[in-house]
Motif scaffolding. Structure first.
Motif, mmCIF file in Angstrom:
data_model
loop_
_atom_site.group_PDB
_atom_site.id
_atom_site.type_symbol
_atom_site.label_atom_id
_atom_site.label_comp_id
_atom_site.label_asym_id
_atom_site.label_seq_id
_atom_site.Cartn_x
_atom_site.Cartn_y
_atom_site.Cartn_z
ATOM 1 N N SER A 8 27.097 7.160 -2.803
ATOM 2 C CA SER A 8 26.842 8.236 -3.766
ATOM 3 C C SER A 8 26.555 9.523 -3.003
ATOM 4 N N ASP A 9 26.351 10.587 -3.747
ATOM 5 C CA ASP A 9 25.874 11.855 -3.192
ATOM 6 C C ASP A 9 26.774 12.469 -2.118
ATOM 7 N N ALA A 10 28.076 12.422 -2.380
ATOM 8 C CA ALA A 10 29.007 13.104 -1.475
ATOM 9 C C ALA A 10 28.917 14.618 -1.673
ATOM 10 N N HIS A 11 28.564 15.037 -2.854
ATOM 11 C CA HIS A 11 28.459 16.476 -3.176
ATOM 12 C C HIS A 11 29.688 17.229 -2.667
ATOM 13 N N PHE A 12 30.853 16.651 -2.882
ATOM 14 C CA PHE A 12 32.092 17.284 -2.440
ATOM 15 C C PHE A 12 32.287 18.626 -3.154
ATOM 16 N N THR A 268 18.290 10.314 -3.833
ATOM 17 C CA THR A 268 17.284 10.742 -2.850
ATOM 18 C C THR A 268 17.890 11.024 -1.465
ATOM 19 N N HIS A 269 19.162 10.719 -1.307
ATOM 20 C CA HIS A 269 19.863 10.904 -0.031
ATOM 21 C C HIS A 269 19.246 10.064 1.094
ATOM 22 N N LYS A 270 18.736 8.919 0.711
ATOM 23 C CA LYS A 270 18.205 7.942 1.677
ATOM 24 C C LYS A 270 18.764 6.567 1.316
HETATM 25 FE FE LIG Z 1 22.458 14.278 -4.439
#
Ligand SMILES: [Fe+2]
Ligand SMILES: [Fe+2]
Length: 296
Positions: A8-12, A268-270
């Motif tokens: 998750s959280d690639a924030h492309f 949470t990017h963890k």
């Molecule tokens: Fe995120």
């Protein structure tokens, strides 16, 4: 054995660029999974980026399940749409590219059920040291060596009501930001609690629909358990303030009630794995660590 490739959280294209998307795709191919799960914050809410992202993983030959993240629901000041309209648009786009959008409906195949939602926050994770007014404003004023402030960006970009874009465009950082930012129409506590309830209702309905599955997997962008707060993060004044926006207890309580076996989350990017109330929780949001392989 069943293999799930999750991230998750690639924030492309902000956090992960097009080259890195290709690297991610190659590592999914190496895992050769039975399912791909993407747990939100694929983009920064831009339609074009979402389309590029979808095209990049389109050819992977197994069910690809997506729940959206808070950043996917961001709308810029020049956009007319509300975040709910953006969610509907992204669901439609995802389905047209052959993805299974869990924010629309659950997925059940061979006894394995996936139910999912972006999830949201109702301030049930708020740290009691901060005044509720500051949490509602999503802005933290603090004094370090020099006076500073920090804010949760959903306050500007998540909206359930249409706003006058001109009001937002009058804002510049040259102005007295700290005063002016409080005057800008922003997402309110009512909007957050309303949206949390909406997501809770959707997850409840989805989990009911997969109740006969042998293995029940909940996919949620936000955190469902208080125990997951601060894992892998330093407890700074900012991180404690931002706990309010990490998720809600209501989703975890629902997962316990519905006997969920596995939860895949992000936000949470963890990366971490924890067993909470019998549920195996995987956070797969540390994108620099690549794709997480989950074996069942
Ligand atoms: Fe995120
Ligand atoms: Fe997020």
């Amino acid at each position: 054995m069943i293999k799930i490739a999750a991230f998750s959280d690639a924030h492309f294209p902000k956090l992960v660029g097009i080259k890195e998307l290709k690297v991610l795709r190659n590592s999914i191919n190496n895992i050769d999974p039975d399912y791909v799960v993407i747990a939100g914050d694929l983009t920064e809410g831009e339609k074009e980026s979402f389309e590029t992202f979808l095209k990049e993983f389109e050819e992977i030959d197994c069910p690809k399940l997506i729940c959206l993240g808070n950043h996917d629901l961001w709308v810029q000041s020049f956009e007319e749409a509300t975040s709910l309209e953006k969610m509907e648009e992204f669901i439609e786009m995802g389905e047209s590219f052959g993805y299974h959008m869990l924010d629309n409906k659950p997925f059940l195949e061979k006894g394995i059920g996936f139910a999912g939602t972006v999830g949201w926050y109702d301030y049930s994770f708020a740290d009691p040291q901060f005044p509720i007014k500051d949490i509602e404003n999503k802005i933290l004023f603090y004094k370090g060596d020099t006076f500073a402030a920090s804010w949760w960006n959903d306050r500007f970009y998540f909206r359930l009501k249409k706003r006058n874009p001109l009001m937002e465009m009058t804002f510049t950082e040259d102005d007295n930001f700290f005063v002016d930012s409080l005057k800008i129409p922003r997402s309110s506590r009512e909007e957050d609690t309303y949206f949390t309830k909406l997501c809770h209702k959707h997850l409840n309905k989805s989990l009911n629909e997969i109740k006969d599955a042998k293995i029940k997997i909940a996919v949620i962008h936000h955190l469902p358990f208080e125990e997951l707060l601060n894992i892998g993060r330093e407890k700074t004044i900012e991180s404690l303030f931002f706990n309010a926006f990490m998720g809600s207890k209501c989703f975890g309580e629902l997962m316990i009630e519905k006997n969920v076996d596995i939860c895949i989350c992000g936000h949470t990017h963890k990366n971490f794995r924890r067993k909470i109330h019998g549920i195996e929780v995987y956070n797969v949001s540390e994108i620099k660590r690549g794709i997480k392989k989950i074996e069942i």
